[in-house]
Design an enzyme around this catalytic site. Sequence first.
Site, PDB file in Angstrom:
ATOM      1  N   ASP A  33      -8.430  48.535  24.197  1.00 36.70           N
ATOM      2  CA  ASP A  33      -9.362  49.651  24.144  1.00 36.70           C
ATOM      3  C   ASP A  33      -9.627  50.126  25.570  1.00 36.70           C
ATOM      4  O   ASP A  33      -9.190  49.484  26.537  1.00 36.70           O
ATOM      5  CB  ASP A  33     -10.667  49.262  23.452  1.00 36.70           C
ATOM      6  CG  ASP A  33     -11.290  50.420  22.682  1.00 36.70           C
ATOM      7  OD1 ASP A  33     -11.343  51.538  23.244  1.00 36.70           O
ATOM      8  OD2 ASP A  33     -11.710  50.217  21.529  1.00 36.70           O
ATOM      9  N   TYR A 154      -8.621  68.073  16.483  1.00 35.04           N
ATOM     10  CA  TYR A 154      -8.657  66.801  15.771  1.00 35.04           C
ATOM     11  C   TYR A 154      -7.790  66.835  14.511  1.00 35.04           C
ATOM     12  O   TYR A 154      -6.911  65.991  14.320  1.00 35.04           O
ATOM     13  CB  TYR A 154     -10.097  66.451  15.409  1.00 35.04           C
ATOM     14  CG  TYR A 154     -10.229  65.132  14.678  1.00 35.04           C
ATOM     15  CD1 TYR A 154     -10.030  63.923  15.325  1.00 35.04           C
ATOM     16  CD2 TYR A 154     -10.549  65.096  13.317  1.00 35.04           C
ATOM     17  CE1 TYR A 154     -10.149  62.713  14.657  1.00 35.04           C
ATOM     18  CE2 TYR A 154     -10.667  63.895  12.641  1.00 35.04           C
ATOM     19  CZ  TYR A 154     -10.471  62.710  13.309  1.00 35.04           C
ATOM     20  OH  TYR A 154     -10.580  61.515  12.641  1.00 35.04           O
TER      21      TYR A 154
END
Length: 260
Positions: A33, A154
């Site tokens: 991450d 998106y």
Amino acid sequence: MERTYVITGAASGIGKATKELLESRGDRVIGADIAGSDITVDLTTREGRETLVTVVETLSGGTIDAVLAVAGLSSPTIATAAVNYFGAVATLEGLRPLLAGSHSPRAVAVTSMASLMPHDDALVTAFLNGNEDEALARAAELAAGSPDEGNLIYGSSKQALSRWVRRQAPTAEWAGAGIPLNAVAPGVVLTPMTAALTATEEARTQLAGMVPMPLNGFFGPESVAQLLAWLSSEENGHLCGQVIFIDGGSDAVIRGDSTW
């Protein structure tokens, strides 16, 4: 038998829930991450994607059993285009060679029911052509436009990723190598990424109007984690190129029987 998984986006939301579930079952998970995980890496950059592969190879000893490309953003920004499509594809393609040593290799991407929403054709085309410079330039144009234009980033990134999975899964590199490649497409999941969209009753009502989820409404990341765990398990030996909508029914409401 213990399996070794790699999960991007492992520090929060769906990635974190999946990591915790798999570890509770006794499996080994290498999380990645932007911060707060085993590997700190920025998947919006080419350098970060290369680093992910290098570090995973070192930590795993050269063999992994499954890759789960979960990392993503939902903001109307260039970064969303970079990580949602190019970061995910680079994760799956870059780590695919490390799956060769597994007797039950698996790969899963996380897309979204937003892949059914309006999208920008030019951006989707640039994604699927693998032209990152062109895609990011188009995303920048959309981000600089109206809110509606920015919001196309998106959905476009998730539609392109879904189409990439469908195209690649049956190929020699994936199915031919015995690697089931599939995707999940969640509806509204209650994670930090959707916190601002679900903070008030008014916001939730507005979102529910856009994303109808007649079966039990919005839900937590644990439900998606369960599905990801099965798709990346030894039991899943035959699903190939499926985009599974775990969305409380929004796909059925929006598309009806158009898929048949």
